[in-house]
Design an enzyme around this catalytic site. Structure first.
Site, mmCIF file in Angstrom:
data_model
loop_
_atom_site.group_PDB
_atom_site.id
_atom_site.type_symbol
_atom_site.label_atom_id
_atom_site.label_comp_id
_atom_site.label_asym_id
_atom_site.label_seq_id
_atom_site.Cartn_x
_atom_site.Cartn_y
_atom_site.Cartn_z
ATOM 1 C CE1 TYR A 266 -13.563 15.932 20.210
ATOM 2 C CE2 TYR A 266 -12.219 13.974 20.187
ATOM 3 C CZ TYR A 266 -13.401 14.614 19.896
ATOM 4 O OH TYR A 266 -14.418 13.927 19.295
ATOM 5 C CE LYS B 154 -20.503 21.746 8.014
ATOM 6 N NZ LYS B 154 -21.522 21.165 7.129
ATOM 7 C CG ASP C 261 -22.189 18.091 5.723
ATOM 8 O OD1 ASP C 261 -21.020 18.142 5.296
ATOM 9 O OD2 ASP C 261 -23.017 18.998 5.512
ATOM 10 C CG ASP D 21 -14.128 10.474 18.587
ATOM 11 O OD1 ASP D 21 -14.167 9.231 18.582
ATOM 12 O OD2 ASP D 21 -14.313 11.161 19.608
ATOM 13 C CG ASP E 232 -17.010 4.989 17.285
ATOM 14 O OD1 ASP E 232 -15.826 4.609 17.191
ATOM 15 O OD2 ASP E 232 -17.604 5.087 18.376
#
Ligand code: NAD
Length: 356
Positions: free
Chosen positions: A141, A186, A219, A243, A247
């Site tokens: 970001y 990852k 994942d 992020d 959620d």
């Protein structure tokens, strides 16, 4: 105790839920004999309208001076067309930068009475009690961005120091809980994730040898969050993975309106806010769920002011109101009447214990 608490109501339902949060703060101060000085300031669209800037210097100064900040929410369609650096959401980013809050902490504890409100099967939710810690100031970001007509680049960078300081917050939280940390990356694909994992292995072995550490690919973590949510204690991950996972995890609790969050720096200071946005679709109707904001007040009392008993009393009052059947529209049982923001705040305030 004496404390200065900055109140930044913001936009949309922000002022509505913050009003209930402040009532709870007042009740706690009165019942436990604390002096909380509350100073209100503008942030987001409200600040833009009044002063043409989404994070005025006076607000940032107050946030730096205060022991803790309670924020409602920012943004809304009214400001959709303003340029990037003036957007209400930019005000929040500037505020986080001014307070140097690099770790976003979100507890996810689906309350028994609300299990039916989650899209996840009820039996999977029994015993779920986790905290997700998201790195907030690094990663993709904030990396260099490039754009041409047919290609685009976002650079993802992490330094050892940025990784260590957020891992430390996760370790400290796990120490006070069940002693388990799941570090999510990852590392089969990304170099930043390979650094993340090797720093995490080294750091936890050195600073928190007593903790049980698990490393999961993002994942797989996304899948396990839904298939075995009760196995998680503290999850820690980088900015973008956090992020998305936070959620996803919020759906375990039934409604965005239920969940609190804290953005923390290395000290005791924090920015406390419900995880939801300004909800323009219901703003001004007095029907927003104030529980996420009030549970953020509990986090503020616990983390920034070290008032554990008071924090636990606020949480007990929220869950007590839910147990008694009080429901705002977002968590209402089909066909049953719901209460207003104010009525929910009344029910919670009534459930706070009397002080000495
Ligand atoms: P949102 O969280 O505001 O709303 C999503 C949905 O959840 C809406 O249907 C809303 O009515 C409902 N909802 C949210 N909070 C609720 C509550 N307390 N009680 C009952 N229902 C609730 O997300 P959005 O609609 O994507 O965003 C609206 C605005 O908020 C945008 O401008 C966005 O940028 C901003 N936003 C701000 C923050 C923040 O201030 N930290 C976070 C997210 C979004």
């Amino acid at each position: 105790m004496d404390a200065l608490i900055a109140i930044l109501p913001g936009d949309g339902i922000g002022p509505e839920v913050t009003h209930e949060g402040v009532r709870v703060l007042n009740a706690i101060a009165e019942q436990y004999g604390h002096r909380f000085e509350r100073r209100e300031a503008l942030i987001g669209g409200a600040a833009l309208d009044a002063l043409d800037i989404p994070a005025p210097e006076a607000t940032l100064d107050l946030a730096r001076e205060a022991d803790a900040v309670l924020l409602g929410a920012v943004g809304g369609p009214k400001w959709n067309d303003v340029p990037g650096d003036k957007r209400p959401e930019r005000g929040l980013l500037n505020l986080r930068a001014a307070m140097n809050t690099f770790a976003n902490v979100r507890p996810v504890v689906p309350h028994e009475a609300l299990r039916g409100a989650s899209p996840i099967k009820e039996e999977l939710l029994v015993g779920v009690d986790m905290i997700v810690v998201r790195e907030l100031t690094g990663g993709i970001y904030f990396g260099e961005k490039q754009r041409s007509a047919d290609s685009a680049t976002d650079v993802c960078t992490y330094t050892r120091e940025e990784i260590v300081r957020v891992l430390r917050i996760a370790g400290q939280l796990a120490q006070q809980r069940k002693g388990r940390v799941t570090s999510v990356d990852k590392s089969n694909v990304l170099e930043t994730s390979r650094l993340w994992q090797s720093v995490a292995r080294e750091f936890f072995a050195e600073e928190f040898p007593e903790l049980e550490i698990e490393h999961l690919l993002v994942d797989a973590a996304a899948m396990h969050l839904l298939s075995r949510p009760r196995d998680f204690d503290v999850i820690v991950t980088e900015n973008m993975f956090g992020d998305i996972l936070t959620d996803e995890a919020s759906m375990l609790a039934g409604s965005m309106g239920m969940l609190p969050s804290a953005s923390l720096n290395a000290g005791k200071k924090g920015l406390y806010e419900p995880i939801h946005g300004s909800a323009p679709d219901i703003a001004g109707q007095g029907i927003a769920n104030p529980c996420g904001c009030i549970l953020s007040v509990a986090m503020l009392l616990r983390h920034s002011l070290s008032l554990e008993a008071e924090a636990a009393a606020v949480e007990a009052a929220v869950f007590g109101a839910l147990d008694q059947g009080y429901r705002t529209a977002d968590i209402a049982i089909a066909g049953a009447p719901s209460v207003t923001t104010r009525e929910m705040g009344d029910a919670i305030a009534a459930g706070l214990p009397a002080g000495d």
